[in-house]
Design a protein around this motif. Structure first.
Motif, PDB file in Angstrom:
ATOM      1  N   TYR A   1      80.846 -48.024 -53.816  1.00 40.21           N
ATOM      2  CA  TYR A   1      81.011 -48.481 -55.206  1.00 40.21           C
ATOM      3  C   TYR A   1      80.637 -47.379 -56.171  1.00 40.21           C
ATOM      4  CZ  TYR A   1      81.576 -52.915 -52.970  1.00 40.21           C
ATOM      5  OH  TYR A   1      82.061 -53.910 -52.173  1.00 40.21           O
ATOM      6  N   GLY A   2      81.613 -46.558 -56.535  1.00 43.57           N
ATOM      7  CA  GLY A   2      81.431 -45.568 -57.587  1.00 43.57           C
ATOM      8  C   GLY A   2      82.251 -46.032 -58.781  1.00 43.57           C
ATOM      9  N   THR A   3      83.019 -45.122 -59.359  1.00 41.25           N
ATOM     10  CA  THR A   3      83.937 -45.487 -60.440  1.00 41.25           C
ATOM     11  C   THR A   3      84.902 -46.561 -59.935  1.00 41.25           C
ATOM     12  OG1 THR A   3      83.798 -43.196 -61.115  1.00 41.25           O
ATOM     13  CG2 THR A   3      85.554 -44.508 -62.102  1.00 41.25           C
ATOM     14  N   GLY A   4      85.494 -46.281 -58.800  1.00 37.90           N
ATOM     15  CA  GLY A   4      86.338 -47.263 -58.117  1.00 37.90           C
ATOM     16  C   GLY A   4      85.594 -47.766 -56.887  1.00 37.90           C
ATOM     17  N   CYS A   5      86.317 -48.457 -56.029  1.00 34.05           N
ATOM     18  CA  CYS A   5      85.706 -48.926 -54.779  1.00 34.05           C
ATOM     19  C   CYS A   5      86.697 -48.675 -53.654  1.00 34.05           C
ATOM     20  CB  CYS A   5      85.386 -50.412 -54.891  1.00 34.05           C
ATOM     21  SG  CYS A   5      85.257 -51.239 -53.308  1.00 34.05           S
ATOM     22  N   PHE A   6      86.188 -48.097 -52.581  1.00 37.23           N
ATOM     23  CA  PHE A   6      87.046 -47.790 -51.441  1.00 37.23           C
ATOM     24  C   PHE A   6      86.396 -48.363 -50.193  1.00 37.23           C
ATOM     25  CE2 PHE A   6      87.662 -44.695 -54.743  1.00 37.23           C
ATOM     26  CZ  PHE A   6      89.039 -44.582 -54.837  1.00 37.23           C
ATOM     27  N   ALA A   7      87.080 -49.334 -49.566  1.00 35.14           N
ATOM     28  CA  ALA A   7      86.555 -49.974 -48.358  1.00 35.14           C
ATOM     29  C   ALA A   7      87.345 -49.448 -47.161  1.00 35.14           C
ATOM     30  CB  ALA A   7      86.698 -51.485 -48.461  1.00 35.14           C
ATOM     31  N   LEU A   8      86.649 -48.975 -46.136  1.00 35.80           N
ATOM     32  CA  LEU A   8      87.312 -48.509 -44.913  1.00 35.80           C
ATOM     33  C   LEU A   8      86.813 -49.299 -43.716  1.00 35.80           C
ATOM     34  CD1 LEU A   8      87.905 -45.903 -46.757  1.00 35.80           C
ATOM     35  CD2 LEU A   8      88.086 -44.715 -44.584  1.00 35.80           C
ATOM     36  N   LEU A   9      87.761 -49.765 -42.923  1.00 35.20           N
ATOM     37  CA  LEU A   9      87.470 -50.517 -41.703  1.00 35.20           C
ATOM     38  C   LEU A   9      87.916 -49.669 -40.514  1.00 35.20           C
ATOM     39  CD1 LEU A   9      86.952 -53.129 -39.989  1.00 35.20           C
ATOM     40  CD2 LEU A   9      89.293 -53.813 -40.579  1.00 35.20           C
ATOM     41  N   ASN A  10      86.981 -49.297 -39.656  1.00 38.52           N
ATOM     42  CA  ASN A  10      87.303 -48.508 -38.467  1.00 38.52           C
ATOM     43  C   ASN A  10      88.143 -49.366 -37.506  1.00 38.52           C
ATOM     44  OD1 ASN A  10      87.146 -47.302 -35.863  1.00 38.52           O
ATOM     45  ND2 ASN A  10      85.314 -46.161 -36.471  1.00 38.52           N
TER      46      ASN A  10
ATOM     47  N   GLY B   1      81.201 -58.892 -38.952  1.00 41.99           N
ATOM     48  CA  GLY B   1      80.799 -59.618 -40.146  1.00 41.99           C
ATOM     49  C   GLY B   1      80.185 -58.783 -41.249  1.00 41.99           C
ATOM     50  N   VAL B   2      79.475 -57.719 -40.884  1.00 39.10           N
ATOM     51  CA  VAL B   2      78.614 -57.051 -41.870  1.00 39.10           C
ATOM     52  C   VAL B   2      79.358 -55.974 -42.651  1.00 39.10           C
ATOM     53  CG1 VAL B   2      76.492 -55.705 -42.106  1.00 39.10           C
ATOM     54  CG2 VAL B   2      76.683 -57.431 -40.318  1.00 39.10           C
ATOM     55  N   LEU B   3      79.062 -55.869 -43.954  1.00 39.03           N
ATOM     56  CA  LEU B   3      79.631 -54.813 -44.790  1.00 39.03           C
ATOM     57  C   LEU B   3      78.521 -53.844 -45.193  1.00 39.03           C
ATOM     58  CD1 LEU B   3      82.112 -53.774 -46.410  1.00 39.03           C
ATOM     59  CD2 LEU B   3      81.338 -55.224 -48.298  1.00 39.03           C
ATOM     60  N   ARG B   4      78.703 -52.558 -44.891  1.00 41.09           N
ATOM     61  CA  ARG B   4      77.736 -51.532 -45.312  1.00 41.09           C
ATOM     62  C   ARG B   4      78.165 -50.980 -46.669  1.00 41.09           C
ATOM     63  NH1 ARG B   4      75.858 -48.244 -39.813  1.00 41.09           N
ATOM     64  NH2 ARG B   4      74.853 -50.093 -38.921  1.00 41.09           N
ATOM     65  N   VAL B   5      77.211 -50.876 -47.594  1.00 41.66           N
ATOM     66  CA  VAL B   5      77.562 -50.459 -48.962  1.00 41.66           C
ATOM     67  C   VAL B   5      76.816 -49.191 -49.362  1.00 41.66           C
ATOM     68  CG1 VAL B   5      78.152 -52.772 -49.767  1.00 41.66           C
ATOM     69  CG2 VAL B   5      75.777 -51.993 -49.911  1.00 41.66           C
ATOM     70  N   ASP B   6      77.442 -48.444 -50.294  1.00 43.51           N
ATOM     71  CA  ASP B   6      76.804 -47.269 -50.882  1.00 43.51           C
ATOM     72  C   ASP B   6      77.474 -46.984 -52.215  1.00 43.51           C
ATOM     73  OD1 ASP B   6      79.057 -45.218 -50.297  1.00 43.51           O
ATOM     74  OD2 ASP B   6      78.697 -46.118 -48.347  1.00 43.51           O
ATOM     75  N   GLY B   7      77.131 -45.849 -52.841  1.00 41.32           N
ATOM     76  CA  GLY B   7      77.671 -45.499 -54.159  1.00 41.32           C
ATOM     77  C   GLY B   7      76.753 -46.006 -55.265  1.00 41.32           C
TER      78      GLY B   7
END
Ligand SMILES: Nc1ncnc2c1ncn2[C@@H]1O[C@H](COP(=O)(O)OP(=O)(O)O)[C@@H](O)[C@H]1O
Ligand SMILES: O=P(O)(O)OC[C@H](O)CO
Length: 493
Positions: free
Chosen positions: A261-270, A401-407
């Motif tokens: 979560y910076g200016t935008g948000c980018f979610a990546l799923l391996n 289930g879990v989402l890891r967040v940063d930014g």
């Protein structure tokens, strides 16, 4: 003790960080640089600003860390998709860099879609026909800068994403290279075969002579000029910033995902070795390439996340700094359910509606700054759930289930709690939130032989706080349903 320098060249600032070989952060330097908006929808950077801010912050970070000549490796991570073209002989760019946010090639993308080219392009590159990516921006430069295409064909001009341009500068013109994750964002790269795609280059009339050599994310990219750090230092790690964050979050197992979560948000799923083709208009991309082996990801890209908080500050002027949103949200009237759809520059994934604009629903005479602040923070949670729904629809094996967040915005406890509530799953925030720089420092450290492989790195990932969902399921679904209706209304106007 050896040290690693991580260079993070972002959209609004360049940052440099020095880590020791145990990946403990030693120093940080940051410099903003001007954004250039020549026309509505156009966004450019002056490549000399990118280079000078990188050179200055890199030197400042190394000085501050007081590491006495023990710099062993450099890693580079960068804003993705942004295009630079420069002269091989002089290193001079022929034009400003065209930034990922730039919409000038919307008509060209539309024409390519009308001509039925999207299946070919999506099939090979994993991307959608959108001006976001590099290819149409590069074509625009070759079409609009006099003589550029002929010069490129003669081998006089070089193309690169920002990593590639910085490596050229750092090495004094000795290396024209990039990594697979950056190549995967150009819309010219076959992500299945791991090679530039001659057919797409032909379609866009892009001379392949100007494309860089593509390497793994951990590889010898070149040696810096000796005068920069007192001696030549090897560049050993490169990844696009969202992919570097995926590594920094240790999302190495299929099913693991991170959201920045910076200016935008980018979610990546391996998604592991599986190159999942999205039916829900997500992107398929390379998460990382190590030892010649590609690991893929599904990506959801939202253009406005932290930027909605900036709008409260700079547009509405109801806060002075981002952190105030938390207190406001806590004091808001729970009976009001304001919904803000922050489609300020159109809607990104999974909608891809560049022409849509934002809206506020549910206003009453009592709606004030507190309700606006809460709705702004909630909009980021709702948009993330849209991405996760699309990911679930796309990949039966499914996300864990879990989402890891940063930014920057992950600092907001209120936002992260709402995120957990609205996705109905735990949200994990790590101790080290500089995951982008950490990820590329690890890549470079691994190539230098200072750090072990993914398993050991993953074992070191440390949780700072887990946000567990607390909202009642019926409330959650009612709120999400209302958001869905608001987005559909925005797309209909
Ligand atoms: N405490 C906070 N609450 C809500 N938003 C925040 C908070 N702190 C920072 N932000 C938002 O995070 C963004 C900055 O994050 P950062 O990761 O530095 O972004 P970028 O790399 O895109 O410039 C800003 O848009 C800001 O509004
Ligand atoms: O520079 P950031 O952190 O806003 O990231 C930009 C992304 O890489 C664009 O795809």
């Amino acid at each position: 003790m050896h040290h690693i320098l991580a260079i993070d060249q972002g959209t609004t600032s360049s940052r440099a960080m020095v880590f020791d070989e145990a990946l403990t952060l030693k120093s940080v330097a940051q410099e903003e640089f001007p954004q250039i908006y020549p026309r509505p929808g156009w966004v450019e950077h002056d490549p000399s600003d990118l280079w000078s801010s990188v050179a200055a912050t890199a030197r400042a970070a190394v000085e501050r860390a007081e590491i006495d000549g023990s710099l062993a490796a450099i890693g580079i991570t960068n804003q993705r998709e942004t295009v630079v073209v420069w002269e091989r002989a002089s290193g001079h760019p022929i034009h400003n860099a065209i930034v990922w946010q730039d919409r000038r090639t919307a008509d060209l993308c539309h024409a390519l879609a009308e001509a039925g080219q999207e299946p070919l392009i999506t099939g090979r590159t994993g991307l959608l026909l959108d001006p976001y990516f590099s290819a149409t921006k590069l074509k625009w430069l070759l079409d609009h800068v006099e003589g550029a295409r002929a010069r490129a064909r003669r081998g006089e001009l070089l193309f690169g994403t920002v990593d590639s341009y910085l490596i050229w500068k750092l090495t004094g013109g000795r290396a024209h290279v990039t990594d697979a994750t950056n190549a995967a964002r150009t819309m010219l790269f076959d992500i299945g075969r791991g090679t530039w795609d001659a057919e797409i280059c032909g379609l866009l009339d892009i001379p392949m002579e100007m494309l860089p050599e593509v390497k793994d994310c951990a590889a010898p990219f070149g040696m810096t000029r000796a005068d920069l750090f007192g001696r030549e230092i090897p560049i050993l790690g490169v990844a696009g910033d969202q992919q570097a964050a995926t590594c920094g979050q240790a999302c190495f197992r299929p099913g693991m995902m991170k959201s920045t979560y910076g200016t935008g948000c980018f979610a990546l799923l391996n998604t592991g070795e599986e190159r999942v083709t999205s039916r829900a208009r997500l992107l398929t991309t390379i998460a990382y390439q190590l030892g010649g082996k590609r690991t893929y990801a599904l990506e959801g890209s939202i253009f406005i996340a932290g930027a909605v908080v900036q709008w409260l500050r700079d547009g509405l002027k109801i806060i002075r700094e981002a952190g105030e949103t938390q207190g406001l949200a806590l004091s808001s009237d729970a009976a009001q359910d304001l919904v803000i759809v922050p489609a300020f520059t159109g809607l990104g994934a999974p909608w891809w509606k560049p022409e849509s604009r934002g809206a506020v629903f549910g206003l009453t005479r009592n709606s004030g700054p507190a309700e606006f602040a809460r709705a702004a923070l909630e909009s980021v949670g709702y948009q993330t759930r849209d991405l996760l729904e699309a990911m679930r629809a796309d990949w039966a094996a499914g996300a864990e289930g879990v989402l890891r967040v940063d930014g920057g915005m992950a600092a907001s406890d209120w936002s992260m709690q709402f995120l957990a509530d609205i996705i109905g799953a735990p949200v994990d925030r790590p101790v080290v939130r500089e995951t982008t720089a950490l990820g590329v420092a690890w890549l470079a450290g691994m190539q230098a032989g200072l750090r072990p492989g993914p398993e050991e790195f993953a074992a070191d990932w440390a949780l700072e706080r887990r946000f567990e969902p607390q909202m009642e399921a019926a409330v959650r679904e009612a709120k999400y349903d209302r958001w869905g209706r608001a987005v559909r209304a925005v797309m209909a106007v």
